[in-house]
Design a protein around this motif. Sequence first.
Motif, PDB file in Angstrom:
ATOM      1  N   GLY A  74      10.674  -7.136  14.078  1.00 34.74           N
ATOM      2  CA  GLY A  74       9.491  -7.575  14.811  1.00 34.74           C
ATOM      3  C   GLY A  74       8.787  -8.777  14.214  1.00 34.74           C
ATOM      4  O   GLY A  74       7.946  -9.397  14.871  1.00 34.74           O
ATOM      5  N   PHE A  75       9.126  -9.126  12.983  1.00 36.33           N
ATOM      6  CA  PHE A  75       8.501 -10.275  12.313  1.00 36.33           C
ATOM      7  C   PHE A  75       9.343 -11.544  12.411  1.00 36.33           C
ATOM      8  O   PHE A  75       8.919 -12.608  11.941  1.00 36.33           O
ATOM      9  N   ALA A  92       0.821  -1.200   0.000  1.00 35.19           N
ATOM     10  CA  ALA A  92       0.000   0.000   0.000  1.00 35.19           C
ATOM     11  C   ALA A  92       0.858   1.255   0.000  1.00 35.19           C
ATOM     12  O   ALA A  92       1.912   1.309   0.651  1.00 35.19           O
ATOM     13  N   ALA A  93       0.395   2.273  -0.727  1.00 32.19           N
ATOM     14  CA  ALA A  93       1.132   3.533  -0.792  1.00 32.19           C
ATOM     15  C   ALA A  93       1.370   4.110   0.592  1.00 32.19           C
ATOM     16  O   ALA A  93       2.414   4.727   0.850  1.00 32.19           O
ATOM     17  N   GLU A  94       0.416   3.883   1.503  1.00 31.18           N
ATOM     18  CA  GLU A  94       0.573   4.393   2.872  1.00 31.18           C
ATOM     19  C   GLU A  94       1.759   3.757   3.585  1.00 31.18           C
ATOM     20  O   GLU A  94       2.338   4.354   4.495  1.00 31.18           O
ATOM     21  N   ASP A  95       2.128   2.545   3.188  1.00 28.95           N
ATOM     22  CA  ASP A  95       3.278   1.868   3.786  1.00 28.95           C
ATOM     23  C   ASP A  95       4.568   2.150   3.029  1.00 28.95           C
ATOM     24  O   ASP A  95       5.652   1.810   3.514  1.00 28.95           O
ATOM     25  N   LEU A  96       4.469   2.743   1.855  1.00 26.16           N
ATOM     26  CA  LEU A  96       5.668   3.133   1.110  1.00 26.16           C
ATOM     27  C   LEU A  96       6.086   4.564   1.447  1.00 26.16           C
ATOM     28  O   LEU A  96       7.276   4.903   1.428  1.00 26.16           O
ATOM     29  N   ASP A 119       5.407  -6.004   6.537  1.00 24.31           N
ATOM     30  CA  ASP A 119       5.500  -7.461   6.505  1.00 24.31           C
ATOM     31  C   ASP A 119       5.587  -7.946   5.060  1.00 24.31           C
ATOM     32  O   ASP A 119       4.596  -7.955   4.334  1.00 24.31           O
ATOM     33  N   VAL A 120       6.777  -8.336   4.653  1.00 23.40           N
ATOM     34  CA  VAL A 120       6.966  -8.849   3.295  1.00 23.40           C
ATOM     35  C   VAL A 120       7.107 -10.373   3.286  1.00 23.40           C
ATOM     36  O   VAL A 120       7.351 -10.965   2.228  1.00 23.40           O
ATOM     37  N   PHE A 121       6.957 -10.977   4.452  1.00 25.35           N
ATOM     38  CA  PHE A 121       7.077 -12.432   4.532  1.00 25.35           C
ATOM     39  C   PHE A 121       5.765 -13.121   4.147  1.00 25.35           C
ATOM     40  O   PHE A 121       5.752 -14.085   3.391  1.00 25.35           O
ATOM     41  N   THR A 122       4.664 -12.606   4.675  1.00 26.09           N
ATOM     42  CA  THR A 122       3.375 -13.270   4.495  1.00 26.09           C
ATOM     43  C   THR A 122       2.976 -13.363   3.032  1.00 26.09           C
ATOM     44  O   THR A 122       2.545 -14.408   2.555  1.00 26.09           O
ATOM     45  N   ALA A 149      16.312  -6.660   1.673  1.00 23.57           N
ATOM     46  CA  ALA A 149      14.854  -6.632   1.737  1.00 23.57           C
ATOM     47  C   ALA A 149      14.298  -5.345   1.135  1.00 23.57           C
ATOM     48  O   ALA A 149      14.925  -4.283   1.175  1.00 23.57           O
ATOM     49  N   VAL A 150      13.114  -5.436   0.564  1.00 22.42           N
ATOM     50  CA  VAL A 150      12.364  -4.270   0.104  1.00 22.42           C
ATOM     51  C   VAL A 150      11.100  -4.164   0.958  1.00 22.42           C
ATOM     52  O   VAL A 150      10.725  -5.130   1.619  1.00 22.42           O
ATOM     53  N   PRO A 151      10.454  -3.000   0.931  1.00 21.69           N
ATOM     54  CA  PRO A 151      10.910  -1.774   0.283  1.00 21.69           C
ATOM     55  C   PRO A 151      12.004  -1.099   1.086  1.00 21.69           C
ATOM     56  O   PRO A 151      12.087  -1.265   2.299  1.00 21.69           O
ATOM     57  N   HIS A 152      12.818  -0.352   0.398  1.00 25.28           N
ATOM     58  CA  HIS A 152      13.752   0.559   1.056  1.00 25.28           C
ATOM     59  C   HIS A 152      13.986   1.734   0.118  1.00 25.28           C
ATOM     60  O   HIS A 152      13.683   1.672  -1.078  1.00 25.28           O
TER      61      HIS A 152
END
Length: 272
Positions: A138-139, A114-118, A214-217, A172-175
Motif C-alpha cells: 500500500g505504500f 511502536a510496540a503496537e505495530d510490532l 511504513d518504514v519508508f518515511t 524488509a523489517v519488521p518481520h
Amino acid sequence: MSEAYVQGYSLASGSKENGIPLLLKGSAAAVVCVSNEEGTIHAVLGELERLPLRQIIVVLNGCTDLSYSLVREHRSVTAVYYPEPLGHDVGRSIGAKLAEADIVLFCDGDLAIAAEDLAPFLYAADGGCDVALNDLNGFLPLFAAQDEVTRCKSFLNASLSRSDLGANSMTAVPHALSGRFIRETDPSLLSVPPKAQAVAVLEGYRVEAVHAVDVFTGNRKRKGNTGKGNSVAAMIVGDHAEAIGEILKRRGISAMRTSLSRKDIAMRRNAV
C-alpha cells in the motif's frame, strides 16, 4: 486491544503502565541489527521492552559510535559486538542462531517502531505463520514508477507462484519467523533474505503479509542506500538473482553460470 487494556488498567490503578500484554501461546524473542545507530537505538529498544519478549538480542555490526555503550544500558538486552563489519544482513543469521524462542521478531536499529505495530507480527507467528512479512504494497507507487529493487521483489514472488504477496519481502523489517522455520533451515540463509523467502515458499512453510508498517518515511538515509544504482540496491538485486537461481536449481532448470564465486559474493556483501 492490548493498548486499550493498558490505558484502562492505568486509569483504574492510578499507576502508569507502559507494557503491551500479549496472549501468546509460545515464547518470543527479538533480533535487532545495529550499525552506528546511537541516535535511535534507545527508542528502538524502549519499544521492544514493552513487549513480552524472552530475549532481545542486539547484533552490533562494525559500530564505531556510541551504540555499544547505549545498548549496554539496557539490562534486559544481550549485546553481541563485532568490531569489524560483517556485511549486510549477516546479523540476522547470528541473532537467529542465538535466539531460543518459538517466535523471533527481526528489527533494525535505525527505526523505532511502536510496540503496537510490532505485536501483530508476533501474533501471526504465534498463530501458525512461519514467515510474517511487513505488508508494504500500500505504500508503493504504480509499477511504472517503481525502482529495480521493488520490481525484483515482485518478480521473485511471481516466480514462486505467490503473486498475492506483491513486493513484500524478507528484505524488509519488521518481520517475524517461527522457531520451526529457523530450526529446520540453515541460519546462514537469513543473510540472503530473498533466498530464505524462496526456500520458505518452496518447502511449504506458511508465508503471509500480516501487517502494514511504513518504514519508508522514517528510514535513515545513508551514503550507500541512496541514489540510483547505489551499493545496497545492487546487493539486493544480486540477492534476488541468487534466490531465482535457487528456484531454478530445485526445479531442475539449468541457468547460466555466474561469473562470481562464493568468495566474490562474500566480498560484495562485506563492501556494503
